[in-house]
Design a protein around this motif. Structure first.
Motif, mmCIF file in Angstrom:
data_model
loop_
_atom_site.group_PDB
_atom_site.id
_atom_site.type_symbol
_atom_site.label_atom_id
_atom_site.label_comp_id
_atom_site.label_asym_id
_atom_site.label_seq_id
_atom_site.Cartn_x
_atom_site.Cartn_y
_atom_site.Cartn_z
ATOM 1 N N SER A 45 -4.902 3.959 -3.042
ATOM 2 C CA SER A 45 -4.940 3.972 -4.490
ATOM 3 C C SER A 45 -4.483 2.608 -4.999
ATOM 4 C CB SER A 45 -4.017 5.093 -4.993
ATOM 5 O OG SER A 45 -4.178 5.254 -6.379
ATOM 6 N N ASN A 46 -4.183 2.510 -6.272
ATOM 7 C CA ASN A 46 -3.613 1.257 -6.759
ATOM 8 C C ASN A 46 -2.355 1.540 -7.584
ATOM 9 O OD1 ASN A 46 -4.284 1.723 -9.500
ATOM 10 N ND2 ASN A 46 -6.320 0.848 -9.210
ATOM 11 N N THR A 47 -1.688 0.489 -7.992
ATOM 12 C CA THR A 47 -0.374 0.649 -8.620
ATOM 13 C C THR A 47 -0.459 1.307 -9.997
ATOM 14 O OG1 THR A 47 -0.609 -1.639 -9.349
ATOM 15 C CG2 THR A 47 0.720 -1.258 -7.382
ATOM 16 N N ALA A 50 -1.888 5.442 -8.779
ATOM 17 C CA ALA A 50 -1.043 6.219 -7.865
ATOM 18 C C ALA A 50 0.073 6.991 -8.592
ATOM 19 C CB ALA A 50 -0.457 5.317 -6.787
ATOM 20 N N GLU A 70 0.086 7.016 2.482
ATOM 21 C CA GLU A 70 -0.347 6.496 1.179
ATOM 22 C C GLU A 70 -0.255 4.986 1.172
ATOM 23 O OE1 GLU A 70 1.551 9.965 -1.507
ATOM 24 O OE2 GLU A 70 1.274 8.064 -2.562
ATOM 25 N N GLN A 72 -0.753 1.762 -1.764
ATOM 26 C CA GLN A 72 -1.083 1.307 -3.117
ATOM 27 C C GLN A 72 -1.510 -0.148 -3.061
ATOM 28 O OE1 GLN A 72 1.882 2.045 -6.120
ATOM 29 N NE2 GLN A 72 2.391 4.063 -5.278
ATOM 30 N N ASP A 75 -3.750 -3.680 -8.613
ATOM 31 C CA ASP A 75 -4.852 -3.271 -9.485
ATOM 32 C C ASP A 75 -5.639 -4.502 -9.947
ATOM 33 O OD1 ASP A 75 -6.542 -1.828 -11.061
ATOM 34 O OD2 ASP A 75 -5.054 -1.264 -12.564
#
Lengths: 367, 367
Positions: A45-47, A50, A70, A72, A75
């Motif tokens: 995901s990204n910051t 997430a 996970e 991160q 972005d």
């Protein structure tokens, strides 16, 4: 609500998969039923995304995988690079993940493209699932198997055609999307009308106010129909040898705008919006469509909160700069620019056009 | 001489291709007939091979491509990295190469794997041709579509299954190959006997002196039969979901040797040679083959100038170190090591084995 969930099937033989569309699907364990078995999963995901959704996704996957990791990423399009991609491989190898590990892309197009390319390349291919959290990625980038990263000399220049095992489009997550990004996603929704389905275009004209108000039935229909059209085109031409290029309506001009302004200044969908106006105007000047069609398209794009003019990329010789950037595009062949034009409303065609005429269109459509 | 050229067809549907085998083929324009049309080609080689053969290849391709670019990578397994791979993308983008550009891999396995992965990834896939210049790459790595690069945490961990358009095996180039590398190539030739064809193994026993003397008819037969067997296996299982794993006979132990010694200290083929002895001995202790088979294999490996024992990787606990390295191998699943064993001479099987027994084999086969 799961009972409202809709499905679109992507028919690619052994690489077929399903897109599920509905409210609340991200957190529903049933959304992930039937995926390949594995002992481990990695949520990429990204910051930005997430903190909002990673915990819900992890909870939905608990019980399916004994280990859930996970990661991160930072972005933003500027991080769609090998250096950042490498972090996915680092985690997979540090955790001893085997070739059955399932990757989950939780985020927008950048996360989806990078996670997909990582899945395509890790041990020469592991399964992955798209959980797109932007309208753009729900209606476009998460469907069709295009994955990749940018190179300092060009966008999406390094990548793979690699299909996900499933796409989970949770419409509820769109509520947290900034208005500008929501509009950027609508550009790709609008695109499907002129290239494939003018009934859908008519419906968009009637429903744009509902869509801008995030009305859920309208959203569901827009996402589903977009995915259906994309699925049909991708099913005919998985590796973009011909037909699939019609999905790039507005993208040749749009990519030039993105590159010329510096990536991230204009959103992809914004470039596509202005690019569609330019491609429609080029179609008109080639005698393919009439002025009324162009005006309808411009009006719909404006109502979606999107730009209807391209930016000036060079004060001295703007058209020349656009042409130079477009000649470097992936779709160009031996320096010839291939435009996706509207042959008649609802039908696209890929062809070249005289530089002089293209320059006139650029001059008329930029400010 | 072209009249002597032999062919092996790899049957993979739309991704089928031909391997041409013979003396002098590299410099023959006819070797490249029927390849996809393009305006540009890029010859990727290394600093060792390019001075010997790049000019001849370029000459053979003149007339077929209006622009022929060249790139020399540094020589050696330690350069099979993303940083070096990036140089291929850099050249392609700097020269404005489009998605029809054909890449030519002129060199051994490292050049072939990197060029193949670059071709798989550049604009999500451009055509490529293998022109292998080592025995190892002619009989193994250039056939079957495995491409990739190393990661600091593991070999070939990032890559793609991507088929070449053609493989051109010029037997004359083997004359310039150092003896140690020639022997390393013979390890993969020998491999095909125990896993698939004991008649070929018998022939190798009769012909090893001719092969070591670079006798051309023997070489042609060894290369052709190796490619045929690999082609048959790959045709059944392109993406290594099962059957194809038998090609990794000797590789599980061999990869541990390569990794444990530091890449490049033992050549890949040397690791495979010692690894085949260990896998055969493990097969024997599991009651699958008899001592005579193991002795024949050891003898043939020795005559090919190859090691018949593994190295000591850890003075204190050598077997534990081997097991630790093998558990990190791509083929392991959820930490279980999968060995390619000989079920009966000419037939391989993939299975696990008790750690205790594997440890005994390691103790018996290393020094």
């Amino acid at each position: 609500m799961l009972s409202m969930a809709q499905e679109v099937s992507i028919d690619l033989g052994a690489r077929s998969y399903r897109i599920v569309i509905g409210g609340g699907l991200l957190a529903e364990p049933t959304s992930y039923e039937g995926l390949p078995r594995a002992s481990a999963a990695l949520i990429v995901s990204n910051t930005t995304v997430a903190p909002l959704y990673a915990a819900a996704l992890r909870k939905a996957l608990t019980g399916r995988y004994s280990k859930i990791y996970e990661l991160q990423l930072p972005d933003g399009e500027e991080h769609k690079s090998w250096q950042i991609l490498q972090r996915i491989f680092d985690v997979l190898l540090e955790q001893g993940c085997d070739r059955k590990t399932v990757l989950f892309a939780l985020g927008g197009g950048v996360v989806g493209d990078m996670t997909g390319f990582a899945a395509a390349s890790y041990m020469r291919g592991v399964p992955f699932v798209q959980v797109p959290t932007t309208l753009l990625s729900q209606v476009d980038s998460s469907v069709g198997g295009k994955t990749g990263i940018n190179h300092p000399l060009g966008k999406n220049m390094v990548g793979a055609f690699y299909q996900p095992q499933r796409v989970v489009c949770d419409l509820d997550v769109l509520a947290t999307l900034p208005a500008r990004e929501f509009s950027a996603g609508l550009a790709e929704v609008i695109k499907y009308g002129p290239i494939a389905d003018m009934d859908f275009f008519d419906w968009l004209e009637r429903s744009m106010d509902d869509l801008m108000a995030h009305e859920s039935a309208a959203l569901a229909r827009a996402v589903r129909r977009s995915c259906e059209i994309k699925a049909a085109v991708v099913g005919e031409d998985e590796r973009e040898s011909g037909l699939r290029a019609v999905l790039n309506f507005g993208h040749t001009f749009g990519h030039a705008i993105e590159a010329g302004m510096g990536y991230g200044v204009w959103l992809h969908g914004e470039g596509v919006a202005a690019g569609m106006v330019m491609a429609a105007e080029l179609s008109r000047r080639l005698g393919l469509v009439d002025e009324i069609f162009v005006e309808r398209l411009v009006s719909l794009i404006r109502r979606a909160g999107l730009p209807t003019h391209g930016p000036i990329l060079d004060d001295k010789n703007n058209a020349w700069r656009y042409l130079q950037l477009m000649r470097g595009d992936k779709k160009s062949e031996a320096g010839e620019i291939r435009f996706v034009l509207i042959e008649s409303p609802g039908k696209a065609v890929v062809r070249s056009a005289p530089d002089g005429l293209v320059s006139e269109v650029i001059d008329a459509c930029c400010r």
